[in-house]
Write a protein that holds these residues in place. Sequence first.
Motif, PDB file in Angstrom:
ATOM      1  N   VAL A  28       0.836  -1.205   0.000  1.00 31.99           N
ATOM      2  CA  VAL A  28       0.000   0.000   0.000  1.00 31.99           C
ATOM      3  C   VAL A  28       0.872   1.257   0.000  1.00 31.99           C
ATOM      4  O   VAL A  28       0.577   2.240  -0.698  1.00 31.99           O
ATOM      5  CB  VAL A  28      -0.954  -0.003   1.212  1.00 31.99           C
ATOM      6  N   ILE A  29       1.945   1.241   0.770  1.00 31.22           N
ATOM      7  CA  ILE A  29       2.887   2.372   0.754  1.00 31.22           C
ATOM      8  C   ILE A  29       3.467   2.543  -0.652  1.00 31.22           C
ATOM      9  O   ILE A  29       3.580   3.664  -1.167  1.00 31.22           O
ATOM     10  CB  ILE A  29       4.006   2.153   1.788  1.00 31.22           C
ATOM     11  N   ALA A  30       3.819   1.418  -1.285  1.00 30.35           N
ATOM     12  CA  ALA A  30       4.378   1.471  -2.641  1.00 30.35           C
ATOM     13  C   ALA A  30       3.366   2.012  -3.641  1.00 30.35           C
ATOM     14  O   ALA A  30       3.712   2.798  -4.535  1.00 30.35           O
ATOM     15  CB  ALA A  30       4.849   0.082  -3.061  1.00 30.35           C
ATOM     16  N   ILE A  31       2.108   1.624  -3.506  1.00 23.49           N
ATOM     17  CA  ILE A  31       1.072   2.048  -4.447  1.00 23.49           C
ATOM     18  C   ILE A  31       0.650   3.497  -4.192  1.00 23.49           C
ATOM     19  O   ILE A  31       0.597   4.314  -5.123  1.00 23.49           O
ATOM     20  CB  ILE A  31      -0.160   1.121  -4.339  1.00 23.49           C
ATOM     21  N   LYS A  32       0.384   3.811  -2.935  1.00 24.88           N
ATOM     22  CA  LYS A  32      -0.224   5.113  -2.625  1.00 24.88           C
ATOM     23  C   LYS A  32       0.778   6.252  -2.574  1.00 24.88           C
ATOM     24  O   LYS A  32       0.464   7.377  -2.987  1.00 24.88           O
ATOM     25  CB  LYS A  32      -0.964   5.003  -1.289  1.00 24.88           C
ATOM     26  N   TYR A  33       1.977   5.981  -2.070  1.00 23.55           N
ATOM     27  CA  TYR A  33       2.943   7.057  -1.880  1.00 23.55           C
ATOM     28  C   TYR A  33       4.066   7.051  -2.915  1.00 23.55           C
ATOM     29  O   TYR A  33       4.598   8.098  -3.260  1.00 23.55           O
ATOM     30  CB  TYR A  33       3.532   6.977  -0.470  1.00 23.55           C
ATOM     31  N   TRP A  34       4.433   5.871  -3.409  1.00 20.82           N
ATOM     32  CA  TRP A  34       5.523   5.798  -4.377  1.00 20.82           C
ATOM     33  C   TRP A  34       5.021   5.653  -5.809  1.00 20.82           C
ATOM     34  O   TRP A  34       5.826   5.605  -6.741  1.00 20.82           O
ATOM     35  CB  TRP A  34       6.450   4.624  -4.042  1.00 20.82           C
ATOM     36  N   ARG A  35       3.693   5.539  -5.987  1.00 16.55           N
ATOM     37  CA  ARG A  35       3.065   5.457  -7.308  1.00 16.55           C
ATOM     38  C   ARG A  35       3.545   4.264  -8.132  1.00 16.55           C
ATOM     39  O   ARG A  35       3.719   4.351  -9.346  1.00 16.55           O
ATOM     40  CB  ARG A  35       3.295   6.754  -8.095  1.00 16.55           C
TER      41      ARG A  35
END
Length: 294
Positions: A48-55
Amino acid sequence: MYQYLSGILTVIAINITAVCGLTILTGFTGMFSLGHAGFMSLGAYASVIAIKYWRIPFLPAMLFGGLVAALFGLIVGYPTMKGRMRGDTFAIAMLGFSETVRLALSNIYPYINGALGISGIPRYSEAWLVSLIAAVCVYLTYRYTKSKHGRIALSIRDEETAAGLIGVNVTWEKIKSFMISGFFCGMAGCMYACYYTFITPNTFSATTSNNILAAVVFGGMGSVTGPTIAAAVLAMLPEVLRVVQKWRLVLYGALMILVMLFKPEGLMGGKEFSLKAIVCFFRGLSGKKKGVAQ
């Protein structure tokens, strides 16, 4: 109706993906774990961090979540395997690991908002996509169990001391199974997060770990298709029993007890469900009928 059925299919696919990992660890290597919800939560939060914040796109983020969970499998697996934990002690250690992960995530506020969780997660887990991923995971699990590595895992499960005497590096093989198990559960956590679009540390509780373990035990130790079928059945059962409203969870528990009483080896035992097995079964029936007629 389409949305309802699609939702059930998505949940089944997520459960099957998580069960694939525990099938290798518990069903074939013989290590009972009560804490694989911890790996699901690590994979969910990392992806989720990779998807939401790192695009990062969904599929690479899902693999990233699986790799993070596998890394923690190595970090946790090495001291537990070196300490020769097994049986009840290993199960309790994994329960402690899961609770440690939950409490740690509840107190980390940058990015993940601690106990408040993360909302607004993009909904990438479409039924067709997660079903395809689950099918690939089942295939890879089956191929692994039929390979040299799967036979080594079975030897450790059946007689660990003898496996060590013939040259098997028991510690490393257990760690390897542990990491693979964590990888699958991490991917399942990502799919879960990208379906419900909201997660908190309490989302992946001890109940989640118990449900995954129950599917492996009910499906049959030493089988891949058995736990896969059991994961699907256990995911659908609460919905099927919804018509009885308040009593559905009671009946759900009662059915699980009955299965363990009358089918303690699981639905499939150590056998696999395949098209070839079905053909052989019906050929056997036709052969018996011919024998009677003669």
